[in-house]
Design a protein around this motif. Structure first.
Motif, PDB file in Angstrom:
ATOM      1  N   THR A  28       0.850  -1.175   0.000  1.00  0.00           N
ATOM      2  CA  THR A  28       0.000   0.000   0.000  1.00  0.00           C
ATOM      3  C   THR A  28       0.890   1.232   0.000  1.00  0.00           C
ATOM      4  O   THR A  28       1.729   1.404   0.882  1.00  0.00           O
ATOM      5  CB  THR A  28      -0.898   0.025   1.249  1.00  0.00           C
ATOM      6  OG1 THR A  28      -1.674  -1.167   1.250  1.00  0.00           O
ATOM      7  CG2 THR A  28      -1.797   1.231   1.247  1.00  0.00           C
ATOM      8  N   THR A  65      -0.214   4.565  -0.053  1.00  0.00           N
ATOM      9  CA  THR A  65      -0.754   5.594   0.815  1.00  0.00           C
ATOM     10  C   THR A  65      -2.254   5.409   0.940  1.00  0.00           C
ATOM     11  O   THR A  65      -2.894   4.928   0.021  1.00  0.00           O
ATOM     12  CB  THR A  65      -0.430   7.009   0.277  1.00  0.00           C
ATOM     13  OG1 THR A  65      -1.007   7.960   1.143  1.00  0.00           O
ATOM     14  CG2 THR A  65      -0.962   7.225  -1.117  1.00  0.00           C
ATOM     15  N   SER A  66      -2.788   5.788   2.072  1.00  0.00           N
ATOM     16  CA  SER A  66      -4.234   5.725   2.237  1.00  0.00           C
ATOM     17  C   SER A  66      -4.864   7.062   1.892  1.00  0.00           C
ATOM     18  O   SER A  66      -6.049   7.231   2.016  1.00  0.00           O
ATOM     19  CB  SER A  66      -4.571   5.333   3.680  1.00  0.00           C
ATOM     20  OG  SER A  66      -4.036   6.294   4.560  1.00  0.00           O
ATOM     21  N   TYR A  67      -4.066   8.017   1.480  1.00  0.00           N
ATOM     22  CA  TYR A  67      -4.556   9.347   1.155  1.00  0.00           C
ATOM     23  C   TYR A  67      -3.912   9.808  -0.154  1.00  0.00           C
ATOM     24  O   TYR A  67      -2.926  10.530  -0.149  1.00  0.00           O
ATOM     25  CB  TYR A  67      -4.258  10.327   2.295  1.00  0.00           C
ATOM     26  CG  TYR A  67      -2.896  10.113   2.934  1.00  0.00           C
ATOM     27  CD1 TYR A  67      -2.765   9.275   4.031  1.00  0.00           C
ATOM     28  CD2 TYR A  67      -1.756  10.710   2.426  1.00  0.00           C
ATOM     29  CE1 TYR A  67      -1.534   9.060   4.602  1.00  0.00           C
ATOM     30  CE2 TYR A  67      -0.519  10.499   3.008  1.00  0.00           C
ATOM     31  CZ  TYR A  67      -0.417   9.677   4.091  1.00  0.00           C
ATOM     32  OH  TYR A  67       0.805   9.463   4.653  1.00  0.00           O
ATOM     33  N   PRO A  68      -4.472   9.385  -1.276  1.00  0.00           N
ATOM     34  CA  PRO A  68      -3.874   9.746  -2.564  1.00  0.00           C
ATOM     35  C   PRO A  68      -3.885  11.259  -2.774  1.00  0.00           C
ATOM     36  O   PRO A  68      -4.736  11.962  -2.243  1.00  0.00           O
ATOM     37  CB  PRO A  68      -4.767   9.044  -3.574  1.00  0.00           C
ATOM     38  CG  PRO A  68      -6.038   8.794  -2.879  1.00  0.00           C
ATOM     39  CD  PRO A  68      -5.723   8.677  -1.417  1.00  0.00           C
ATOM     40  N   THR A  76      -2.680  14.420  -5.871  1.00  0.00           N
ATOM     41  CA  THR A  76      -2.373  14.684  -7.270  1.00  0.00           C
ATOM     42  C   THR A  76      -0.910  15.067  -7.414  1.00  0.00           C
ATOM     43  O   THR A  76      -0.399  15.879  -6.643  1.00  0.00           O
ATOM     44  CB  THR A  76      -3.246  15.847  -7.787  1.00  0.00           C
ATOM     45  OG1 THR A  76      -4.604  15.493  -7.613  1.00  0.00           O
ATOM     46  CG2 THR A  76      -2.970  16.132  -9.248  1.00  0.00           C
ATOM     47  N   HIS A  99       5.287   8.112  -8.945  1.00  0.00           N
ATOM     48  CA  HIS A  99       5.255   6.937  -8.064  1.00  0.00           C
ATOM     49  C   HIS A  99       6.233   7.129  -6.903  1.00  0.00           C
ATOM     50  O   HIS A  99       5.903   6.850  -5.751  1.00  0.00           O
ATOM     51  CB  HIS A  99       5.598   5.678  -8.860  1.00  0.00           C
ATOM     52  CG  HIS A  99       5.687   4.452  -8.001  1.00  0.00           C
ATOM     53  ND1 HIS A  99       4.574   3.812  -7.499  1.00  0.00           N
ATOM     54  CD2 HIS A  99       6.760   3.773  -7.526  1.00  0.00           C
ATOM     55  CE1 HIS A  99       4.961   2.786  -6.769  1.00  0.00           C
ATOM     56  NE2 HIS A  99       6.290   2.738  -6.761  1.00  0.00           N
ATOM     57  N   HIS A 113       4.691   9.372  -4.306  1.00  0.00           N
ATOM     58  CA  HIS A 113       3.660   8.726  -3.498  1.00  0.00           C
ATOM     59  C   HIS A 113       4.285   7.823  -2.428  1.00  0.00           C
ATOM     60  O   HIS A 113       3.829   7.806  -1.282  1.00  0.00           O
ATOM     61  CB  HIS A 113       2.687   7.933  -4.376  1.00  0.00           C
ATOM     62  CG  HIS A 113       1.617   8.786  -4.951  1.00  0.00           C
ATOM     63  ND1 HIS A 113       1.664   9.277  -6.224  1.00  0.00           N
ATOM     64  CD2 HIS A 113       0.467   9.241  -4.411  1.00  0.00           C
ATOM     65  CE1 HIS A 113       0.584  10.003  -6.449  1.00  0.00           C
ATOM     66  NE2 HIS A 113      -0.159  10.002  -5.362  1.00  0.00           N
ATOM     67  N   ALA A 162       4.249   8.793   1.707  1.00  0.00           N
ATOM     68  CA  ALA A 162       3.522   7.842   2.549  1.00  0.00           C
ATOM     69  C   ALA A 162       4.143   7.756   3.947  1.00  0.00           C
ATOM     70  O   ALA A 162       3.517   7.261   4.871  1.00  0.00           O
ATOM     71  CB  ALA A 162       3.488   6.461   1.895  1.00  0.00           C
ATOM     72  N   GLU A 174      -0.955  10.932   8.352  1.00  0.00           N
ATOM     73  CA  GLU A 174      -2.076  11.270   7.473  1.00  0.00           C
ATOM     74  C   GLU A 174      -2.496  12.729   7.602  1.00  0.00           C
ATOM     75  O   GLU A 174      -2.837  13.371   6.613  1.00  0.00           O
ATOM     76  CB  GLU A 174      -3.273  10.363   7.748  1.00  0.00           C
ATOM     77  CG  GLU A 174      -4.356  10.513   6.713  1.00  0.00           C
ATOM     78  CD  GLU A 174      -5.371   9.391   6.756  1.00  0.00           C
ATOM     79  OE1 GLU A 174      -6.373   9.520   6.057  1.00  0.00           O
ATOM     80  OE2 GLU A 174      -5.170   8.404   7.470  1.00  0.00           O
TER      81      GLU A 174
END
Length: 91
Positions: A2, A4-7, A9, A22, A25, A29, A33
């Protein structure tokens, strides 16, 4: 894995390798959060005399932002992450 749980842009300027999205991200991570970015923009200053031609700007919750200048996109991302981690540790 995983990322991130908070995508968020990621906007890349001309000539920036798409794989940097990528990388960003994965790097972001590491942040809690609450400090996760909402938008990341990475652009190139095309002035050959500039030793730090990459500008990365991240928008954070609450309308805050942070900017990093670096010699390449990954270093700019790393600088932002380290700065935000240090800031999170102080709060």
């Amino acid at each position: 894995m995983t990322l991130t749980s908070y995508p968020f842009t990621v906007q890349l300027g001309e000539g920036i390798d798409p794989a940097v999205a990528h990388y960003a991200h994965v790097a972001f991570a590491r942040l809690p959060e609450a400090g996760a970015p909402t938008h990341l923009r990475i652009i190139t200053d095309h002035d050959p005399a500039n030793t730090h031609p990459i500008r990365a700007r991240v928008l954070l919750p609450g309308h805050h932002s942070a900017t990093a200048l670096a010699e390449n996109p990954r270093k700019a991302v790393d600088e932002l992450v380290e700065r935000l981690l240090a800031s999170a540790g102080r709060s």
